[in-house]
Motif scaffolding. Sequence first.
Motif, PDB file in Angstrom:
ATOM      1  N   SER A  63     -68.403 -70.639 -49.840  1.00  0.00           N
ATOM      2  CA  SER A  63     -69.733 -70.697 -49.212  1.00  0.00           C
ATOM      3  C   SER A  63     -69.516 -71.640 -48.007  1.00  0.00           C
ATOM      4  CB  SER A  63     -70.566 -71.469 -50.170  1.00  0.00           C
ATOM      5  OG  SER A  63     -69.964 -72.690 -50.408  1.00  0.00           O
ATOM      6  N   LEU A  64     -70.387 -71.690 -47.100  1.00  0.00           N
ATOM      7  CA  LEU A  64     -70.173 -72.355 -45.863  1.00  0.00           C
ATOM      8  C   LEU A  64     -70.134 -73.927 -46.293  1.00  0.00           C
ATOM      9  CD1 LEU A  64     -72.346 -70.308 -43.544  1.00  0.00           C
ATOM     10  CD2 LEU A  64     -69.832 -70.503 -43.492  1.00  0.00           C
ATOM     11  N   ARG A  65     -70.987 -74.189 -47.109  1.00  0.00           N
ATOM     12  CA  ARG A  65     -71.216 -75.483 -47.520  1.00  0.00           C
ATOM     13  C   ARG A  65     -69.829 -76.158 -48.304  1.00  0.00           C
ATOM     14  NH1 ARG A  65     -75.461 -78.208 -45.777  1.00  0.00           N
ATOM     15  NH2 ARG A  65     -77.262 -76.526 -45.782  1.00  0.00           N
ATOM     16  N   GLY A  66     -69.201 -75.017 -48.934  1.00  0.00           N
ATOM     17  CA  GLY A  66     -68.087 -75.380 -49.701  1.00  0.00           C
ATOM     18  C   GLY A  66     -66.884 -75.759 -48.929  1.00  0.00           C
ATOM     19  N   VAL A  67     -66.928 -74.815 -47.623  1.00  0.00           N
ATOM     20  CA  VAL A  67     -65.711 -74.816 -46.581  1.00  0.00           C
ATOM     21  C   VAL A  67     -65.863 -76.226 -46.072  1.00  0.00           C
ATOM     22  CG1 VAL A  67     -64.895 -74.055 -44.417  1.00  0.00           C
ATOM     23  CG2 VAL A  67     -65.857 -72.256 -46.155  1.00  0.00           C
ATOM     24  N   SER A  68     -67.379 -76.526 -45.701  1.00  0.00           N
ATOM     25  CA  SER A  68     -67.508 -77.852 -45.044  1.00  0.00           C
ATOM     26  C   SER A  68     -67.079 -79.119 -45.688  1.00  0.00           C
ATOM     27  CB  SER A  68     -69.083 -78.050 -44.858  1.00  0.00           C
ATOM     28  OG  SER A  68     -69.463 -79.342 -44.428  1.00  0.00           O
ATOM     29  N   ARG A  69     -67.265 -79.077 -47.132  1.00  0.00           N
ATOM     30  CA  ARG A  69     -66.739 -80.078 -48.116  1.00  0.00           C
ATOM     31  C   ARG A  69     -65.381 -80.197 -48.016  1.00  0.00           C
ATOM     32  NH1 ARG A  69     -70.777 -78.514 -51.536  1.00  0.00           N
ATOM     33  NH2 ARG A  69     -69.418 -77.267 -52.472  1.00  0.00           N
ATOM     34  N   THR A  70     -64.616 -78.948 -48.320  1.00  0.00           N
ATOM     35  CA  THR A  70     -62.991 -78.872 -48.420  1.00  0.00           C
ATOM     36  C   THR A  70     -62.502 -79.446 -47.132  1.00  0.00           C
ATOM     37  OG1 THR A  70     -62.862 -76.804 -48.169  1.00  0.00           O
ATOM     38  CG2 THR A  70     -62.988 -77.626 -50.447  1.00  0.00           C
ATOM     39  N   SER A  71     -62.947 -78.932 -45.880  1.00  0.00           N
ATOM     40  CA  SER A  71     -62.436 -79.123 -44.598  1.00  0.00           C
ATOM     41  C   SER A  71     -62.650 -80.577 -43.959  1.00  0.00           C
ATOM     42  CB  SER A  71     -62.695 -77.836 -43.581  1.00  0.00           C
ATOM     43  OG  SER A  71     -64.045 -78.136 -43.357  1.00  0.00           O
ATOM     44  N   GLY A  72     -63.818 -80.944 -44.639  1.00  0.00           N
ATOM     45  CA  GLY A  72     -64.207 -82.315 -43.851  1.00  0.00           C
ATOM     46  C   GLY A  72     -64.874 -82.351 -42.526  1.00  0.00           C
ATOM     47  N   LEU A  73     -65.202 -81.047 -42.054  1.00  0.00           N
ATOM     48  CA  LEU A  73     -65.883 -80.729 -40.910  1.00  0.00           C
ATOM     49  C   LEU A  73     -67.463 -80.738 -41.341  1.00  0.00           C
ATOM     50  CD1 LEU A  73     -63.779 -78.031 -39.315  1.00  0.00           C
ATOM     51  CD2 LEU A  73     -63.918 -80.282 -38.609  1.00  0.00           C
ATOM     52  N   ALA A  74     -68.295 -81.013 -40.377  1.00  0.00           N
ATOM     53  CA  ALA A  74     -69.698 -80.984 -40.486  1.00  0.00           C
ATOM     54  C   ALA A  74     -70.010 -79.322 -40.574  1.00  0.00           C
ATOM     55  CB  ALA A  74     -70.486 -81.635 -39.118  1.00  0.00           C
ATOM     56  N   TYR A  75     -71.113 -79.209 -41.457  1.00  0.00           N
ATOM     57  CA  TYR A  75     -71.634 -78.093 -41.918  1.00  0.00           C
ATOM     58  C   TYR A  75     -72.059 -77.241 -40.656  1.00  0.00           C
ATOM     59  CZ  TYR A  75     -74.814 -74.268 -43.626  1.00  0.00           C
ATOM     60  OH  TYR A  75     -75.264 -73.184 -43.933  1.00  0.00           O
ATOM     61  N   ASN A  76     -72.359 -77.893 -39.660  1.00  0.00           N
ATOM     62  CA  ASN A  76     -72.716 -76.858 -38.354  1.00  0.00           C
ATOM     63  C   ASN A  76     -71.689 -76.689 -37.712  1.00  0.00           C
ATOM     64  OD1 ASN A  76     -75.866 -77.024 -38.686  1.00  0.00           O
ATOM     65  ND2 ASN A  76     -75.851 -78.986 -37.779  1.00  0.00           N
ATOM     66  N   THR A  77     -70.667 -77.638 -37.680  1.00  0.00           N
ATOM     67  CA  THR A  77     -69.297 -77.059 -37.196  1.00  0.00           C
ATOM     68  C   THR A  77     -68.706 -75.983 -37.785  1.00  0.00           C
ATOM     69  OG1 THR A  77     -68.952 -79.550 -36.577  1.00  0.00           O
ATOM     70  CG2 THR A  77     -66.933 -78.021 -36.418  1.00  0.00           C
ATOM     71  N   VAL A  78     -68.755 -75.767 -38.984  1.00  0.00           N
ATOM     72  CA  VAL A  78     -68.340 -74.537 -39.771  1.00  0.00           C
ATOM     73  C   VAL A  78     -68.996 -73.246 -39.327  1.00  0.00           C
ATOM     74  CG1 VAL A  78     -68.069 -73.524 -41.966  1.00  0.00           C
ATOM     75  CG2 VAL A  78     -67.270 -76.057 -41.633  1.00  0.00           C
ATOM     76  N   VAL A  79     -70.396 -73.482 -39.401  1.00  0.00           N
ATOM     77  CA  VAL A  79     -71.274 -72.504 -38.986  1.00  0.00           C
ATOM     78  C   VAL A  79     -70.995 -71.900 -37.585  1.00  0.00           C
ATOM     79  CG1 VAL A  79     -73.674 -71.624 -38.563  1.00  0.00           C
ATOM     80  CG2 VAL A  79     -73.060 -73.097 -40.709  1.00  0.00           C
ATOM     81  N   SER A  80     -70.604 -72.707 -36.716  1.00  0.00           N
ATOM     82  CA  SER A  80     -70.504 -72.381 -35.210  1.00  0.00           C
ATOM     83  C   SER A  80     -68.842 -71.882 -35.169  1.00  0.00           C
ATOM     84  CB  SER A  80     -70.668 -73.877 -34.632  1.00  0.00           C
ATOM     85  OG  SER A  80     -69.657 -73.439 -33.171  1.00  0.00           O
ATOM     86  N   ILE A  81     -68.120 -72.314 -35.793  1.00  0.00           N
ATOM     87  CA  ILE A  81     -66.687 -71.734 -35.797  1.00  0.00           C
ATOM     88  C   ILE A  81     -66.819 -70.359 -36.321  1.00  0.00           C
ATOM     89  CG2 ILE A  81     -64.656 -71.615 -36.858  1.00  0.00           C
ATOM     90  CD1 ILE A  81     -64.601 -74.764 -36.657  1.00  0.00           C
ATOM     91  N   VAL A  82     -67.383 -69.925 -37.600  1.00  0.00           N
ATOM     92  CA  VAL A  82     -67.521 -68.818 -38.133  1.00  0.00           C
ATOM     93  C   VAL A  82     -68.470 -67.751 -37.198  1.00  0.00           C
ATOM     94  CG1 VAL A  82     -68.634 -67.434 -40.178  1.00  0.00           C
ATOM     95  CG2 VAL A  82     -67.387 -69.510 -40.515  1.00  0.00           C
ATOM     96  N   ARG A  83     -69.461 -68.170 -36.537  1.00  0.00           N
ATOM     97  CA  ARG A  83     -70.144 -67.454 -35.727  1.00  0.00           C
ATOM     98  C   ARG A  83     -69.581 -66.956 -34.509  1.00  0.00           C
ATOM     99  NH1 ARG A  83     -75.419 -70.061 -35.095  1.00  0.00           N
ATOM    100  NH2 ARG A  83     -75.921 -69.205 -37.041  1.00  0.00           N
TER     101      ARG A  83
END
Length: 125
Positions: A63-83
């Motif tokens: 999940s995007l929230r899971g990726v945010s937790r394990t990578s230590g990056l902000a949720y919005n950063t993860v969403v932006s990278i995926v997008r």
Amino acid sequence: MECRLCGHPRTHKHGKAPNGSQRYFCPHCQQTFNERFDTMYYHRQVTADQIRQVLQAHSEGSSLRGVSRTSGLAYNTVVSIVRTASQQAQLVHNAEVRAVQTEEVSADELWSFVQKNKSNVFPVN
Ligand SMILES: [Zn+2]
């Protein structure tokens, strides 16, 4: 280096961006850009390895929230990278995948296209 903005063949080095990448100045269009321009890393404080990690985890179904937790990056950063990655992939797909010869088409995404959900599916038979 050729200007990424107007295509002028000659640009000067123009200091470094805060993330350490080389900046360039174009004497023709009078604008600056850096060597990461037009890549996923432009204006992002993340490394290539972090982006790889995010996209790998996302493609494995985290999940995007899971990726945010394990990578230590902000949720919005993860969403932006995926997008951004998905937009880039769409551009590559549109440019490269053409005139594919085929005899059969698998239409397993069709239900989402017609917005199937429990409330608008009627039993057949
Ligand atoms: Zn230029």
